[in-house]
Motif scaffolding. Structure first.
Motif, mmCIF file in Angstrom:
data_model
loop_
_atom_site.group_PDB
_atom_site.id
_atom_site.type_symbol
_atom_site.label_atom_id
_atom_site.label_comp_id
_atom_site.label_asym_id
_atom_site.label_seq_id
_atom_site.Cartn_x
_atom_site.Cartn_y
_atom_site.Cartn_z
ATOM 1 N N VAL A 153 -31.343 37.306 70.335
ATOM 2 C CA VAL A 153 -32.434 37.430 71.283
ATOM 3 C C VAL A 153 -31.820 37.586 72.661
ATOM 4 N N ALA A 154 -32.328 38.530 73.431
ATOM 5 C CA ALA A 154 -31.821 38.762 74.774
ATOM 6 C C ALA A 154 -32.058 37.530 75.643
ATOM 7 N N ASP A 155 -31.466 37.519 76.810
ATOM 8 C CA ASP A 155 -31.588 36.375 77.706
ATOM 9 C C ASP A 155 -32.998 36.190 78.245
ATOM 10 N N GLY A 156 -33.842 37.185 78.092
ATOM 11 C CA GLY A 156 -35.204 37.103 78.603
ATOM 12 C C GLY A 156 -36.070 36.162 77.788
ATOM 13 N N PRO A 157 -37.287 35.942 78.245
ATOM 14 C CA PRO A 157 -38.204 35.025 77.564
ATOM 15 C C PRO A 157 -38.758 35.624 76.276
ATOM 16 N N PRO A 158 -39.375 34.779 75.441
ATOM 17 C CA PRO A 158 -40.046 35.279 74.238
ATOM 18 C C PRO A 158 -41.188 36.209 74.631
ATOM 19 N N PHE A 159 -41.658 36.986 73.657
ATOM 20 C CA PHE A 159 -42.797 37.864 73.910
ATOM 21 C C PHE A 159 -44.005 37.028 74.319
ATOM 22 N N GLU A 160 -44.837 37.596 75.167
ATOM 23 C CA GLU A 160 -46.058 36.917 75.580
ATOM 24 C C GLU A 160 -47.015 36.843 74.390
ATOM 25 N N THR A 161 -47.855 35.822 74.396
ATOM 26 C CA THR A 161 -48.806 35.605 73.308
ATOM 27 C C THR A 161 -49.689 36.825 73.082
ATOM 28 N N GLU A 162 -50.136 37.450 74.148
ATOM 29 C CA GLU A 162 -50.996 38.635 74.021
ATOM 30 C C GLU A 162 -50.283 39.761 73.273
ATOM 31 N N LEU A 163 -49.012 39.978 73.588
ATOM 32 C CA LEU A 163 -48.243 41.020 72.905
ATOM 33 C C LEU A 163 -48.047 40.666 71.439
ATOM 34 N N LYS A 164 -47.730 39.410 71.141
ATOM 35 C CA LYS A 164 -47.561 38.988 69.749
ATOM 36 C C LYS A 164 -48.862 39.153 68.971
ATOM 37 N N ASN A 165 -49.983 38.824 69.597
ATOM 38 C CA ASN A 165 -51.278 39.010 68.933
ATOM 39 C C ASN A 165 -51.540 40.479 68.643
ATOM 40 N N GLU A 166 -51.185 41.357 69.590
ATOM 41 C CA GLU A 166 -51.390 42.795 69.392
ATOM 42 C C GLU A 166 -50.496 43.324 68.269
ATOM 43 N N ILE A 167 -49.250 42.902 68.255
ATOM 44 C CA ILE A 167 -48.328 43.336 67.192
ATOM 45 C C ILE A 167 -48.843 42.858 65.835
ATOM 46 N N THR A 168 -49.277 41.616 65.758
ATOM 47 C CA THR A 168 -49.802 41.061 64.510
ATOM 48 C C THR A 168 -51.046 41.817 64.057
#
Length: 93
Positions: A37-52
């Motif tokens: 995982v890159a040094d950046g933060p985890p994906f935002e919840t909204e993005l994870k919901n969209e991917i799901t």
């Protein structure tokens, strides 16, 4: 992901024999041995919901900060990943 899992899977069968999809939770890079995982933060919840939501026709999708917990190269099975799954890293284009 749809094309890789449903069409271009190494077994060229439909439905796919892949049992689960483990997505690295954050922009990922591919090294010779593992996804990191890159040094950046985890994906935002909204993005994870969209991917799901867009992955509803795929095997179960799960986000993970430690993809190696699912990898087992010595395991017998489809891909050496728990639940006959795949580990997917996403990165910005």
């Amino acid at each position: 992901m749809h094309h890789l899992i449903l069409v271009d899977n190494p077994f060229a069968t439909a439905p796919t024999p892949i049992g689960s999809v483990h997505i690295v939770d954050g922009p990922a890079s591919r090294s010779a041995h593992m996804f990191t995982v890159a040094d950046g933060p985890p994906f935002e919840t909204e993005l994870k919901n969209e991917i799901t939501a867009q992955s509803a026709d795929l095997p179960p999708v799960e986000f993970t900060t430690d993809p190696q917990q699912y990898a087992d190269p010595a395991r017998q099975g489809l891909a050496g990943v728990a639940h006959d799954g795949v580990i997917v890293g996403l990165s910005p284009t």
